[in-house]
Enzyme design. Structure first.
Site, mmCIF file in Angstrom:
data_model
loop_
_atom_site.group_PDB
_atom_site.id
_atom_site.type_symbol
_atom_site.label_atom_id
_atom_site.label_comp_id
_atom_site.label_asym_id
_atom_site.label_seq_id
_atom_site.Cartn_x
_atom_site.Cartn_y
_atom_site.Cartn_z
ATOM 1 C CG ASP A 126 -2.027 0.921 1.240
ATOM 2 O OD1 ASP A 126 -2.555 1.183 0.150
ATOM 3 O OD2 ASP A 126 -2.411 1.405 2.320
ATOM 4 C CG HIS A 127 -0.584 4.907 0.710
ATOM 5 N ND1 HIS A 127 -1.008 5.964 -0.065
ATOM 6 C CD2 HIS A 127 -1.645 4.557 1.479
ATOM 7 C CE1 HIS A 127 -2.270 6.240 0.239
ATOM 8 N NE2 HIS A 127 -2.693 5.395 1.146
ATOM 9 C CG HIS A 162 -6.697 5.341 -0.039
ATOM 10 N ND1 HIS A 162 -5.434 4.894 0.281
ATOM 11 C CD2 HIS A 162 -7.015 4.753 -1.212
ATOM 12 C CE1 HIS A 162 -5.004 4.080 -0.670
ATOM 13 N NE2 HIS A 162 -5.942 3.976 -1.593
HETATM 14 O O1 G3H Z 1 -4.251 3.090 2.552
HETATM 15 C C1 G3H Z 1 -4.698 2.949 3.687
HETATM 16 C C2 G3H Z 1 -5.920 3.607 4.099
HETATM 17 O O2 G3H Z 1 -6.170 4.721 3.356
HETATM 18 C C3 G3H Z 1 -6.063 3.732 5.598
HETATM 19 O O3 G3H Z 1 -6.444 5.006 6.031
HETATM 20 O O4 G3H Z 1 -5.677 4.789 8.373
HETATM 21 O O5 G3H Z 1 -7.198 6.598 7.709
HETATM 22 O O6 G3H Z 1 -8.024 4.256 7.758
HETATM 23 P P1 G3H Z 1 -6.870 5.168 7.560
HETATM 24 ZN ZN ZN Z 2 -4.488 5.299 2.052
#
Ligand code: G3H
Ligand code: ZN
Length: 275
Positions: A79-80, A200
């Protein structure tokens, strides 16, 4: 069960829950919660979490082994990721899905880098999620930021991405579930784009907002911070209850159980099984 792939998982669910883990106990809880709910799940590891551990392989390998041992389909997702080397490493390790996050880059550079990553990821059979750039210097996921439908359609067509993270009113790392989403925009994006939409910052979205977003066409719902709130709350209570405790299993076991229960509950919400 074989390690899940995103296309099959999305094909089997109206929307899928995607949960971030940092440490093993939360990864275990995410799989446990999905098994209790009887549906597939995305087990996500962010570049930030990789940096915390000092490397991708130990955590990604553990996630892949958990996926193999699970009784429901589990897709492991990076992720990211802003570092292309990390994406290449994930692909080499057998991670079936990655997010390239070029939102910090100028639009043309984000588009070119995303297209290049899509090209090599697809040759390895790996799914790619991406996102458009920041708007007005703010993060792409902030309350006032909205994805433009035409821009999104052009980005998807030019890059060949498999899924798109969209800005519709959520914000990363919220501790309270008070965000209101623009469901009309979700519906407009879902009607126009040929790829699944990803929400997200879902920790800040209340249950009815998640339901509304899914009904409007959101397909992947990312939750991270909320699980940390649950985990840390139980650990804090356990340590307060017994200040002499030193065995981490004494507080991690109830904390892991609480996270699993919340994952199960959220998966039922995301699946529209409960309001
Ligand atoms: O990529 C992960 C999510 O966007 C998590 O976001 O921690 O605000 O739930 P959050
Ligand atoms: Zn995210």
């Amino acid at each position: 069960m074989p390690i899940g792939d995103m296309r099959t998982l999305l094909g089997a669910h109206r929307a899928v829950g995607a949960f971030n883990f940092i440490q093993l106990e939360v990864a275990e809880a995410i799989v446990d919660g999905a098994e209790r709910a009887g549906c597939g799940v995305v087990l996500q590891l962010s570049q930030n979490a990789v940096a915390f551990h000092g490397g991708l392989a130990p955590s990604a390998s553990a996630a892949l082994r958990l996926a193999e041992a699970a009784r429901v389909p589990v897709v492991v997702h990076l992720d990211h990721a802003t570092e292309e080397d990390l994406i290449d490493e994930a692909i080499a390790l057998g991670v079936p899905s990655v997010m390239y996050d070029g939102a910090h880059l100028p639009d043309a550079e984000n588009l070119a880098r995303t297209a290049s990553i899509v090209d090599r990821a697809h040759r390895a059979g790996v799914w790619v999620e991406a996102e458009l750039g920041e708007v007005g210097g703010k993060g792409a996921h902030a309350p006032g930021v909205r994805t433009d439908v035409d821009d999104a359609a052009a980005f998807v067509a030019a890059t060949g991405v498999d899924a798109l993270a969209v800005a519709v009113g959520s914000e990363h790392a919220m501790l309270e579930r008070s965000a209101r989403l623009d469901e009309g925009l979700v519906a407009a994006l879902a009607g126009r784009l040929p790829v699944p939409l990803v929400l997200h910052g879902s920790s800040g979205v209340p249950d009815d907002g998640i339901v509304g977003a899914v009904r409007a066409g959101m397909r992947k719902v990312n939750v991270g911070t909320h699980l940390n709130v649950v985990l840390t709350g139980v650990i804090r209570a356990e340590l307060d209850r017994d200040p002499e405790v030193v065995d981490p299993r004494r507080y991690l076991r109830p904390a892991r159980d609480a996270v699993a229960a919340e994952v199960e509950r959220l998966l039922r919400v995301i699946s529209l099984e409960s309001p």
